[in-house]
Design a protein around this motif. Structure first.
Motif, PDB file in Angstrom:
ATOM      1  N   ARG A 168      43.132  58.557  62.517  1.00  6.34           N
ATOM      2  CA  ARG A 168      42.555  58.765  63.853  1.00  6.34           C
ATOM      3  C   ARG A 168      42.087  57.439  64.458  1.00  6.34           C
ATOM      4  N   ALA A 169      41.446  56.633  63.644  1.00  8.04           N
ATOM      5  CA  ALA A 169      40.966  55.339  64.142  1.00  8.04           C
ATOM      6  C   ALA A 169      42.122  54.430  64.534  1.00  8.04           C
ATOM      7  N   ALA A 170      43.168  54.414  63.724  1.00  3.27           N
ATOM      8  CA  ALA A 170      44.307  53.541  63.999  1.00  3.27           C
ATOM      9  C   ALA A 170      45.021  53.930  65.283  1.00  3.27           C
ATOM     10  N   PHE A 171      45.027  55.223  65.621  1.00  2.00           N
ATOM     11  CA  PHE A 171      45.726  55.698  66.811  1.00  2.00           C
ATOM     12  C   PHE A 171      44.780  55.906  67.997  1.00  2.00           C
ATOM     13  N   GLY A 172      43.531  55.531  67.849  1.00  2.47           N
ATOM     14  CA  GLY A 172      42.596  55.645  68.965  1.00  2.47           C
ATOM     15  C   GLY A 172      42.194  57.059  69.293  1.00  2.47           C
ATOM     16  N   LEU A 173      42.200  57.955  68.313  1.00  2.47           N
ATOM     17  CA  LEU A 173      41.809  59.342  68.557  1.00  2.47           C
ATOM     18  C   LEU A 173      40.315  59.515  68.302  1.00  2.47           C
ATOM     19  N   SER A 174      39.766  60.512  68.945  1.00  2.00           N
ATOM     20  CA  SER A 174      38.360  60.828  68.722  1.00  2.00           C
ATOM     21  C   SER A 174      38.187  61.484  67.360  1.00  2.00           C
ATOM     22  N   SER A 175      37.024  61.315  66.779  1.00  5.54           N
ATOM     23  CA  SER A 175      36.748  61.997  65.517  1.00  5.54           C
ATOM     24  C   SER A 175      36.490  63.459  65.823  1.00  5.54           C
ATOM     25  N   GLY A 176      36.760  64.310  64.869  1.00  7.92           N
ATOM     26  CA  GLY A 176      36.577  65.737  65.119  1.00  7.92           C
ATOM     27  C   GLY A 176      37.034  66.561  63.953  1.00  7.92           C
ATOM     28  N   GLY A 177      36.764  67.840  64.028  1.00  6.80           N
ATOM     29  CA  GLY A 177      37.089  68.725  62.917  1.00  6.80           C
ATOM     30  C   GLY A 177      38.332  69.549  63.113  1.00  6.80           C
ATOM     31  N   GLY A 178      39.088  69.268  64.187  1.00  7.56           N
ATOM     32  CA  GLY A 178      40.292  70.042  64.424  1.00  7.56           C
ATOM     33  C   GLY A 178      41.453  69.576  63.565  1.00  7.56           C
ATOM     34  N   PRO A 179      42.551  70.325  63.567  1.00  5.77           N
ATOM     35  CA  PRO A 179      43.710  69.952  62.757  1.00  5.77           C
ATOM     36  C   PRO A 179      44.432  68.727  63.311  1.00  5.77           C
ATOM     37  N   LEU A 180      44.998  67.944  62.392  1.00  4.15           N
ATOM     38  CA  LEU A 180      45.752  66.741  62.773  1.00  4.15           C
ATOM     39  C   LEU A 180      47.223  66.981  62.479  1.00  4.15           C
ATOM     40  N   PHE A 181      48.060  66.902  63.514  1.00  3.34           N
ATOM     41  CA  PHE A 181      49.500  67.088  63.409  1.00  3.34           C
ATOM     42  C   PHE A 181      50.180  65.720  63.474  1.00  3.34           C
ATOM     43  N   ALA A 182      51.259  65.562  62.700  1.00  5.18           N
ATOM     44  CA  ALA A 182      51.995  64.292  62.695  1.00  5.18           C
ATOM     45  C   ALA A 182      53.456  64.517  63.020  1.00  5.18           C
ATOM     46  N   VAL A 183      54.044  63.552  63.707  1.00  6.64           N
ATOM     47  CA  VAL A 183      55.486  63.460  63.901  1.00  6.64           C
ATOM     48  C   VAL A 183      55.906  62.096  63.364  1.00  6.64           C
ATOM     49  N   ILE A 184      56.752  62.099  62.336  1.00  7.56           N
ATOM     50  CA  ILE A 184      57.240  60.869  61.717  1.00  7.56           C
ATOM     51  C   ILE A 184      58.756  61.016  61.651  1.00  7.56           C
ATOM     52  N   ALA A 185      59.456  60.473  62.639  1.00  7.36           N
ATOM     53  CA  ALA A 185      60.875  60.793  62.762  1.00  7.36           C
ATOM     54  C   ALA A 185      61.568  59.817  63.697  1.00  7.36           C
ATOM     55  N   ARG A 186      62.900  59.795  63.600  1.00 11.15           N
ATOM     56  CA  ARG A 186      63.689  59.159  64.654  1.00 11.15           C
ATOM     57  C   ARG A 186      63.528  59.987  65.908  1.00 11.15           C
ATOM     58  N   GLU A 206      44.476  74.033  71.739  1.00 11.13           N
ATOM     59  CA  GLU A 206      43.876  74.726  70.600  1.00 11.13           C
ATOM     60  C   GLU A 206      42.965  73.819  69.778  1.00 11.13           C
ATOM     61  N   GLY A 207      42.727  72.601  70.264  1.00  7.39           N
ATOM     62  CA  GLY A 207      41.826  71.698  69.567  1.00  7.39           C
ATOM     63  C   GLY A 207      42.490  70.787  68.566  1.00  7.39           C
ATOM     64  N   GLY A 208      43.806  70.781  68.539  1.00 10.51           N
ATOM     65  CA  GLY A 208      44.528  69.933  67.604  1.00 10.51           C
ATOM     66  C   GLY A 208      44.775  68.543  68.175  1.00 10.51           C
ATOM     67  N   GLN A 209      45.012  67.609  67.298  1.00  8.88           N
ATOM     68  CA  GLN A 209      45.364  66.244  67.684  1.00  8.88           C
ATOM     69  C   GLN A 209      46.736  65.910  67.102  1.00  8.88           C
ATOM     70  N   ILE A 210      47.432  64.958  67.732  1.00  6.23           N
ATOM     71  CA  ILE A 210      48.801  64.626  67.339  1.00  6.23           C
ATOM     72  C   ILE A 210      48.942  63.119  67.233  1.00  6.23           C
ATOM     73  N   VAL A 211      49.581  62.666  66.153  1.00  2.00           N
ATOM     74  CA  VAL A 211      49.953  61.250  66.022  1.00  2.00           C
ATOM     75  C   VAL A 211      51.464  61.186  65.812  1.00  2.00           C
ATOM     76  N   VAL A 212      52.085  60.219  66.460  1.00  2.00           N
ATOM     77  CA  VAL A 212      53.544  60.099  66.446  1.00  2.00           C
ATOM     78  C   VAL A 212      53.928  58.664  66.114  1.00  2.00           C
ATOM     79  N   HIS A 255      46.586  62.678  77.454  1.00  2.00           N
ATOM     80  CA  HIS A 255      45.620  63.246  76.510  1.00  2.00           C
ATOM     81  C   HIS A 255      44.978  62.146  75.674  1.00  2.00           C
ATOM     82  N   PRO A 256      44.220  61.261  76.310  1.00  2.00           N
ATOM     83  CA  PRO A 256      43.567  60.185  75.547  1.00  2.00           C
ATOM     84  C   PRO A 256      42.588  60.770  74.530  1.00  2.00           C
ATOM     85  N   GLY A 257      42.598  60.191  73.347  1.00  2.00           N
ATOM     86  CA  GLY A 257      41.720  60.667  72.290  1.00  2.00           C
ATOM     87  C   GLY A 257      42.265  61.857  71.525  1.00  2.00           C
ATOM     88  N   MET A 258      43.338  62.452  72.041  1.00  2.00           N
ATOM     89  CA  MET A 258      43.918  63.630  71.381  1.00  2.00           C
ATOM     90  C   MET A 258      45.353  63.398  70.911  1.00  2.00           C
TER      91      MET A 258
END
Length: 510
Positions: A322-340, A360-366, A385-388
């Motif tokens: 979350r810190a590396a991607f500039g997301l806010s801290s929080g207790g929601g689920p973290l979703f990732a996309v790691i792909a071409r 739904e309160g989720g965050q995404i990192v790509v 969606h800054p922070g999310m």
């Protein structure tokens, strides 16, 4: 690279060249332990290999499978001598000179030994391989115009090694070919009368190596081979079809994908030939594995290693991501996309699903790189969606590993996926994949147990699977149960090795 012409001159002269950073011609062309002769000898031919140069999952397989076979199989690897390989391995010994073939230039054959003892042959041809870019194209992603000659050279080198051009006392009992860049090797062996069986593995049928038939004379492809049962594919010369036509057996990287490619929907125009191979019992699906480095207890790239049930370590990795991607801290689920970032991977579906995930309160990192339109749309999504939502266009191994370790879910809505490795990496690191039920995803994810599957590559079906994942996250105990199941499912190479040993025996080797 400035030293390559000198290297090649030394190879042609057959004399050692002194000084640091030089390839040395060795009078001692390698020794093979006596016990190696007691097991089948396999030449593993590949255009890429992690640890040397990698463009995709084939690179990972090429690095792991020959190593996993050791003991039962005496496997050696053959790869083109790309710029990265020569720069990193100036100790390459030139063990042979290989002749020109029609318009395919002569080359030298180098040999190096990895720190763990794997022997790798390297095709040394600066005019073909000493370039900036990927194994297949330049820095803009455009295919090299002479890819037919570049990979014909690789196939011919394999056949020369089958004739005994490698280390004295070592000649392969079988050539194991991989994807279209190696397909002509099976054909050259037959045309040249070299009696060595071959197996070709399809890692992605969509890439077929199509070229103008006007190139056939330069490549030394006989005119009589340009037929339906040979190398011809809709008026083009197909390297992959050459492999499928002339190899003794065809494998692909999951049982489900082996069935899918015999259908018009996913057969990429080769479904008729592949149905015939299946009827002949010459088509086998063998799912890939992942290597032992994918262990959250020992991976040095992680913010904090963690073990089964020690979820505080996973939470520490989530905080770092979350810190590396500039997301806010929080207790929601973290979703990732790691792909071409390409259509095949369903990136458009992931972008469309993002609004629901954030609502739904989720965050995404790509992370990833690919088609410009998807890169632009993802950047725009992050701005909305800054922070999310956080997006990093590019790829860095350590970051990707932390994303697997920190995320709760991996989004993998691929339209087709021959095997896939990301879902297994995620499971090993207790991230539950949400994936389309296709290819290797269907074979490695137990729906509702080690991840979530959906049946159609559509947004409604994908969102339904995401909502099921969110329900599991909120349930808490179910999430932890699924994490445990994912982390403990077998994911190593033992099953794959047994499958390939069976195929090798089927073609008369071992």
């Amino acid at each position: 690279m400035s030293t390559v012409p000198a290297r090649m001159a030394a190879a042609k002269a057959g004399e050692p060249e002194g000084g640091p950073g030089r390839v040395r011609v060795s009078a001692e062309r390698g020794r093979v332990p006596a016990k190696a002769r007691a097991v089948p000898r396999v030449l593993f031919v590949t255009p890429e290999m992690t640890g040397f140069v990698k463009a995709g999952g084939l690179g990972e397989v090429s690095a792991a499978l020959p190593r996993a076979m050791r003991g039962a199989i005496d496997a050696r690897v053959l790869i083109p001598g790309y710029r990265e390989i020569l720069a990193a391995h100036p100790e390459i010994r030139v063990v042979a000179r290989l002749p020109a073939h029609r318009g395919v230039p002569a080359c030298a054959l180098g040999e190096l030994v990895t720190p763990d003892g794997l022997i790798v042959y390297v095709v040394l041809s600066p005019e073909l391989y000493d370039r900036e870019g990927s194994p297949y194209g330049d820095e803009t992603g455009t295919d090299w115009r002479d890819n037919d000659v570049r990979f014909a050279r690789l196939g011919l080198a394999a056949v020369e090694i089958a004739r005994g051009a490698g280390a004295p006392g070592w000649r392969p009992d079988l050539m194991h070919l991989n994807d279209w860049p190696t397909g002509l090797a099976a054909a050259y062996a037959q045309w040249e009368g070299v009696r060595v069986p071959s197996v070709i593995t399809i890692h992605n049928l969509a890439y077929q190596g199509l070229f103008s038939p006007a190139r056939m004379e330069r490549l030394g492809v006989p005119k009589e081979a340009f037929v339906l049962d040979g190398v011809e594919f809709h008026g083009k010369l197909s390297f992959l079809k050459a492999g499928l036509s002339y190899a003794d057996h065809v494998t692909t990287v999951s049982a489900t994908y082996a069935r899918e490619i015999t259908t018009p929907e996913l057969g990429c125009g080769l479904d008729g030939l592949l149905r015939l191979r299946a009827e002949q019992r010459r088509l086998t699906g063998i799912v890939n594995g992942i290597d032992a480095s994918w262990d959250p207890q020992s991976d040095p790239h992680l913010e904090r290693p963690f073990a089964l049930n020690a979820w505080e370590g996973k939470e520490a990795n989530a905080a770092a991501v979350r810190a590396a991607f500039g997301l806010s801290s929080g207790g929601g689920p973290l979703f990732a996309v790691i792909a071409r970032l390409v259509h095949q991977k369903g990136i458009d579906l992931a972008i469309d699903a993002a609004e629901t995930i954030v609502a739904e309160g989720g965050q995404i990192v790509v992370t990833g790189r690919g088609e410009g339109r998807f890169e632009s749309e993802l950047r725009a999504l992050a701005r909305r969606h800054p922070g999310m939502v956080g997006v990093d266009i590019g790829f860095e191994e350590a970051q990707a590993r932390r994303m697997y370790a920190g995320s709760d879910f991996l989004l993998m809505p691929s339209r087709f996926e021959p095997c896939g490795l990301s879902q297994m990496y995620a499971q090993a690191f207790a991230s539950l994949p949400i994936a389309h039920r296709t290819g290797g995803l269907a074979d490695t994810i137990d729906d509702g147990v080690t991840g979530f599957l959906f049946d159609r590559p559509s947004l409604p079906a994908f969102l339904d699977a995401i909502r099921r994942a969110l329900d599991a996250f909120r349930a808490g105990s179910r999430l932890h149960s699924m994490r445990r199941a994912a982390m403990t499912r077998p994911m190593g190479w033992d099953g794959s090795v047994r499958g390939y040993e069976g195929v090798y025996r089927r073609v008369g080797v071992g």
